[in-house]
Design an enzyme around this catalytic site. Structure first.
Site, PDB file in Angstrom:
ATOM      1  N   LYS A  10      -4.855  74.870   7.692  1.00 54.74           N
ATOM      2  CA  LYS A  10      -3.727  75.622   7.127  1.00 54.74           C
ATOM      3  C   LYS A  10      -4.157  76.345   5.862  1.00 54.74           C
ATOM      4  O   LYS A  10      -5.123  75.959   5.209  1.00 54.74           O
ATOM      5  CB  LYS A  10      -2.536  74.713   6.813  1.00 54.74           C
ATOM      6  N   PRO A  95     -13.237  72.980   6.708  1.00 59.47           N
ATOM      7  CA  PRO A  95     -14.004  72.538   5.539  1.00 59.47           C
ATOM      8  C   PRO A  95     -13.516  71.191   5.007  1.00 59.47           C
ATOM      9  O   PRO A  95     -12.313  70.961   4.918  1.00 59.47           O
ATOM     10  CB  PRO A  95     -13.771  73.630   4.502  1.00 59.47           C
ATOM     11  N   ALA A  97     -12.598  68.401   2.368  1.00 60.72           N
ATOM     12  CA  ALA A  97     -12.072  68.424   0.991  1.00 60.72           C
ATOM     13  C   ALA A  97     -12.004  69.849   0.457  1.00 60.72           C
ATOM     14  O   ALA A  97     -12.332  70.115  -0.693  1.00 60.72           O
ATOM     15  CB  ALA A  97     -12.899  67.539   0.059  1.00 60.72           C
ATOM     16  N   GLY A  99      -9.173  72.006   0.764  1.00 57.49           N
ATOM     17  CA  GLY A  99      -7.844  72.565   0.523  1.00 57.49           C
ATOM     18  C   GLY A  99      -7.259  73.231   1.752  1.00 57.49           C
ATOM     19  O   GLY A  99      -6.337  74.042   1.655  1.00 57.49           O
ATOM     20  N   ALA A 101      -6.423  71.224   4.571  1.00 55.28           N
ATOM     21  CA  ALA A 101      -5.771  70.133   5.304  1.00 55.28           C
ATOM     22  C   ALA A 101      -6.610  69.577   6.450  1.00 55.28           C
ATOM     23  O   ALA A 101      -6.079  69.159   7.475  1.00 55.28           O
ATOM     24  CB  ALA A 101      -4.377  70.541   5.808  1.00 55.28           C
ATOM     25  N   GLY A 102      -7.939  69.554   6.279  1.00 58.83           N
ATOM     26  CA  GLY A 102      -8.817  69.006   7.319  1.00 58.83           C
ATOM     27  C   GLY A 102      -8.529  67.530   7.590  1.00 58.83           C
ATOM     28  O   GLY A 102      -8.441  67.111   8.744  1.00 58.83           O
ATOM     29  N   GLY A 103      -8.377  66.741   6.549  1.00 57.81           N
ATOM     30  CA  GLY A 103      -8.089  65.311   6.717  1.00 57.81           C
ATOM     31  C   GLY A 103      -6.740  65.108   7.384  1.00 57.81           C
ATOM     32  O   GLY A 103      -6.577  64.254   8.267  1.00 57.81           O
ATOM     33  N   SER A 104      -5.758  65.913   6.980  1.00 55.45           N
ATOM     34  CA  SER A 104      -4.416  65.822   7.574  1.00 55.45           C
ATOM     35  C   SER A 104      -4.456  66.223   9.050  1.00 55.45           C
ATOM     36  O   SER A 104      -3.780  65.613   9.886  1.00 55.45           O
ATOM     37  CB  SER A 104      -3.446  66.756   6.828  1.00 55.45           C
ATOM     38  N   ALA A 105      -5.264  67.235   9.369  1.00 53.74           N
ATOM     39  CA  ALA A 105      -5.413  67.672  10.764  1.00 53.74           C
ATOM     40  C   ALA A 105      -5.932  66.512  11.606  1.00 53.74           C
ATOM     41  O   ALA A 105      -5.438  66.257  12.715  1.00 53.74           O
ATOM     42  CB  ALA A 105      -6.375  68.860  10.846  1.00 53.74           C
ATOM     43  N   ASP A 137       0.793  66.599   3.966  1.00 50.77           N
ATOM     44  CA  ASP A 137       0.477  67.773   4.783  1.00 50.77           C
ATOM     45  C   ASP A 137       0.370  67.450   6.276  1.00 50.77           C
ATOM     46  O   ASP A 137       0.180  68.350   7.088  1.00 50.77           O
ATOM     47  CB  ASP A 137      -0.872  68.372   4.343  1.00 50.77           C
TER      48      ASP A 137
HETATM   49  O1  C5P Z   1       0.448  62.884   0.388  1.00 52.20           O
HETATM   50  P1  C5P Z   1      -1.029  62.841   0.215  1.00 52.20           P
HETATM   51  O2  C5P Z   1      -1.587  61.445   0.385  1.00 52.20           O
HETATM   52  O3  C5P Z   1      -1.778  63.834   1.018  1.00 52.20           O
HETATM   53  O4  C5P Z   1      -1.295  63.239  -1.306  1.00 52.20           O
HETATM   54  C1  C5P Z   1      -2.550  63.035  -1.906  1.00 52.20           C
HETATM   55  C2  C5P Z   1      -2.373  63.074  -3.406  1.00 52.20           C
HETATM   56  O5  C5P Z   1      -2.048  64.402  -3.842  1.00 52.20           O
HETATM   57  C3  C5P Z   1      -1.243  62.205  -3.941  1.00 52.20           C
HETATM   58  O6  C5P Z   1      -1.688  60.904  -4.205  1.00 52.20           O
HETATM   59  C4  C5P Z   1      -0.867  62.926  -5.226  1.00 52.20           C
HETATM   60  O7  C5P Z   1      -1.780  62.618  -6.275  1.00 52.20           O
HETATM   61  C5  C5P Z   1      -1.091  64.390  -4.874  1.00 52.20           C
HETATM   62  N1  C5P Z   1       0.156  65.049  -4.412  1.00 52.20           N
HETATM   63  C6  C5P Z   1       1.152  65.318  -5.323  1.00 52.20           C
HETATM   64  N2  C5P Z   1       2.307  65.932  -4.904  1.00 52.20           N
HETATM   65  C7  C5P Z   1       2.461  66.280  -3.609  1.00 52.20           C
HETATM   66  C8  C5P Z   1       1.463  66.023  -2.667  1.00 52.20           C
HETATM   67  C9  C5P Z   1       0.310  65.403  -3.097  1.00 52.20           C
HETATM   68  O8  C5P Z   1       1.024  65.021  -6.510  1.00 52.20           O
HETATM   69  N3  C5P Z   1       3.580  66.879  -3.243  1.00 52.20           N
END
Ligand code: C5P
Length: 299
Positions: A10, A95, A97, A99, A101-105, A137
Site C-alpha cells: 500500500k 520492501p 520495513a 512503509g 505494509a509488507g508485514g501487514s500484507a 494496517d
Molecule cells: O498497529 P501496529 O502494531 O501496526 O502499530 C505498530 C506501532 O506503530 C504501534 O506500536 C505504535 O507505536 C505505532 N502506531 C501508532 N498509531 C497508529 C498506528 C501505529 O502510534 N495509529
C-alpha cells in the site's frame, strides 16, 4: 496440499496523524491505496508452525512467532481451538520495513491462506476483526482497493476510485521502525497542539475523478518530517524524482521507501530509470493502483 495467497503493498495518499492517545497509538485519517507490488504467502500442513522467507531483504524478516504471518496463523487456530500446524513460506517482493505494509500484507495473507487450508469458511467480518487485532494496517491488506482508515487506521471505509494511478517507489537501504517514526513525530510536535486528523476533501475528489494532477496537489504525509529527521538523505531522493518529472512525491507511510506519482505509465518508467541511475536509492519499481486485496491464487 497447500494454499497460496497474493497480497499487495500500500501507499498512503494521505496520512493525517493526530496527537498520541492514552494507549500509545495515534488517531489517523489514513487514505490507503493498494498498489501492484506483491508478497505471496503459501501455507502447507506441517508437524508444527514454521516459517521461511525468500526474496529481497528476506534476511531482515523475523522467522519466529513475532512475524505477523505466524501470529495470524496462531490467532486463527486459537479462535477455532485447533493447532496452528502449518509451514508458512513468504515470497517477498514488498520492501521490508519500508512503509508499504509488507508485514501487514503477510499477516493478512497467512490469515486468508490458513482459513482456506483449514476449511474454516470465516466470514469477511470475522477475518477483518482478526486483522485489526494483528495490526493497524492489516485490515486494509485484506481489503485492498482504496479506503479511508480511521481510529488507529483499522476502521475502514471503502473509497471510490476512477481509473488507475501510476507510481514509482524508490527503495532505500535498511528500514525504519514504525514505532520509532511515530515517536519522532511526537518529539517534533511536543510543543504544539496537534489537530484532529481529517481526510482531505480535495484528495478524495481527485481519487473519485481519477485526476492525477489534482491528486498530486493533495498528497500529504504527516509522518514525513519525522522520517526525514531520522533519515535526512531521503530529501535528496525526493528531489531527484521531482526533477525527473514526477507530479508529486512523498515518503510512503513511515518510510524509508519514497513514492512518486506520475502522469502515466511511460512517465513512471522514465522516473524509475532516472532514480536508479542517480544512486539516491537502492532500487526503483513502477507500480499502479488501486489493485484488489489479498487473493487466493492457488490451492
Ligand atoms: O498497529 P501496529 O502494531 O501496526 O502499530 C505498530 C506501532 O506503530 C504501534 O506500536 C505504535 O507505536 C505505532 N502506531 C501508532 N498509531 C497508529 C498506528 C501505529 O502510534 N495509529
Amino acid at each position: 496440499m497447500s494454499v497460496t495467497v497474493r497480497v499487495p503493498a500500500k501507499v498512503n495518499a494521505q496520512l493525517a496523524v493526530g496527537g498520541v492517545r492514552p494507549d500509545g497509538y495515534h488517531d489517523l485519517a489514513n487514505v490507503f491505496l493498494a498498489v501492484g507490488l506483491y508478497d505471496e504467502v503459501t501455507v502447507t500442513p506441517a508437524a508444527s508452525l514454521t516459517l521461511t522467507c525468500a526474496g529481497p531483504g528476506a534476511e531482515q524478516v523475523p522467522l519466529d512467532r513475532t512475524n505477523l504471518a505466524a501470529r495470524a496463523a496462531e490467532l486463527l487456530a486459537a479462535r477455532h481451538g485447533i493447532s496452528p500446524d502449518v509451514h508458512i513460506h513468504i515470497d517477498k517482493d514488498i520492501p521490508v520495513a519500508g512503509g508499504m505494509a509488507g508485514g501487514s500484507a503477510d499477516g493478512a495473507g497467512a490469515l486468508l491462506a490458513c482459513d482456506a487450508l483449514w476449511g474454516l469458511g470465516s466470514s469477511r467480518d470475522e477475518l477483518l476483526s482478526l486483522c485489526a487485532e494483528l495490526g493497524s494496517d492489516v485490515p486494509f491488506s485484506l481489503v485492498g482497493g482504496a479506503a479511508l482508515g480511521t481510529g488507529r487506521g483499522e476502521r475502514l471505509t471503502e473509497l471510490e476510485v476512477r481509473g488507475t494511478f501510476h507510481w514509482v517507489f524508490a527503495m532505500a537501504d535498511g528500514g525504519l521502525s514504525t514505532p520509532v517514526v511515530f515517536g519522532e513525530f511526537d518529539r517534533l510536535n511536543s510543543a504544539v497542539a496537534v489537530p484532529d486528523p481529517v481526510a482531505s476533501p480535495a484528495l478524495l475528489e481527485a481519487l473519485r475523478t481519477g485526476d492525477a494532477a489534482a491528486l498530486a496537489g493533495a498528497l500529504v504525509n504527516d509522518l514525513q518530517p519525522a522520517a526525514l529527521s531520522l533519515r535526512p538523505s531521503l530529501s535528496e531522493t525526493l528531489a531527484t524524482g521531482m526533477s525527473a518529472g514526477a507530479l508529486a512525491c512523498l515518503v510512503s507511510g513511515s518510510g524509508p521507501t519514497t513514492a512518486f506519482l506520475t502522469k502515466d505509465e511511460d512517465a513512471a518508467g522514465a522516473v524509475a530509470s532516472v532514480m536508479v541511475a542517480s544512486g539516491t536509492c537502492r532500487a526503483a519499481r513502477v507500480a499502479a493502483g488501486p489493485v484488489r486485496g489479498a487473493t487466493v491464487v492457488s490451492s
